[in-house]
Design a protein around this motif. Sequence first.
Motif, short mmCIF file in Angstrom:
data_model
loop_
_atom_site.label_atom_id
_atom_site.label_comp_id
_atom_site.label_asym_id
_atom_site.label_seq_id
_atom_site.Cartn_x
_atom_site.Cartn_y
_atom_site.Cartn_z
N LYS A 280 0.84 -1.22 0.00
CA LYS A 280 0.00 0.00 0.00
C LYS A 280 0.86 1.26 0.00
N SER A 281 1.86 1.29 0.91
CA SER A 281 2.72 2.48 0.98
C SER A 281 3.54 2.62 -0.29
N THR A 282 3.99 1.48 -0.82
CA THR A 282 4.76 1.53 -2.07
C THR A 282 3.92 2.17 -3.17
N MET B 169 -2.85 10.06 1.97
CA MET B 169 -2.75 9.84 3.42
C MET B 169 -2.39 8.38 3.70
N ASP B 170 -1.23 8.16 4.35
CA ASP B 170 -0.77 6.80 4.61
C ASP B 170 -1.01 6.43 6.07
N GLU B 171 -2.08 5.72 6.35
CA GLU B 171 -2.48 5.32 7.70
C GLU B 171 -2.28 6.46 8.70
N PRO B 172 -2.88 7.63 8.42
CA PRO B 172 -2.58 8.80 9.25
C PRO B 172 -3.12 8.71 10.67
#
Length: 259
Positions: A53-55, A166-169
Amino acid sequence: MSITMTEDAIVLKNGAKTFQEDAEEPIYVLKNVDLTIKKGEFYILLGPSGCGKSTLLNIIAGFSELSMGDLEIITSDTTNRDGRGFVFQSADSALFPWLTVEENISFGLKMKKIPKAQRKEIANKFIELTGLSSHGSKFPDNLSGGMKQRVQLARVLANEPEILLMDEPFGALDAMTRRTMQSELIRIWSETNKTVIFVTHDIQEAIILGQKIGIMSVGPESRIDTTYEVDLTYPRDTTSVAFNKNYKQVQAHFEDYSI
Ligand SMILES: Nc1ncnc2c1ncn2[C@@H]1O[C@H](COP(=O)(O)OP(=O)(O)OP(=O)(O)O)[C@@H](O)[C@H]1O
Ligand SMILES: [Mg+2]
């Protein structure tokens, strides 16, 4: 509240990513990823830990390159990182501890040489929008985790990006603060018409927030298996029968593995 969009904001075709470009048989973290996100849409990337996901979000942000495939970001803003703003999981590493809340929020504006009076006006607007009134002169160390995340969000919004990534904010926040931040984010999104891509591995969070949920398969060679449309209006009642129905349908995609 029910919102419908028509124009594309992000189109990814046949995206693939390996971190071992030179290897004879590279392992692909992502492969055959297809994704279309409409302008103004609230899109969730949901998938198990480590699936990529982050990638994928970092590729959309422009922090990292695709190994294969085509990515199109359609914004009218070509000066402001092509209209993209990124909210990280940890506000601690994103904020400057030696600057006040207001200074943190107006930092990007200062870099853009916006005059002081105007910076103050813009910072105050986003301090208010993110519920930080009366905290403007505090330092990040004197704020709770939820407040720090509000500052990070305000700072990103102050640069007026068209697309919020937004990455797991809210991943590090306690359950109650997390719930408040989710409601606030929906309010801010509906007031600002941003395109939002929000990464989470939490099915409930995905259904509280998303209009569409891109469900990723387990890695390696992860891709977007299914795009699920949430047929609920905002704000969403997590105790309703309709919410539960959506939850079960999304959960059914993960029956083969736990997330
Ligand atoms: N810079 C890198 N170099 C090599 N491998 C990497 C790099 N970044 C990520 N990976 C690998 O890519 C895979 C996907 O990682 P990623 O961080 O994108 O997953 P994620 O879905 O965001 O996980 P989480 O839910 O834990 O945040 C993992 O196997 C990870 O080890
Ligand atoms: Mg991640």
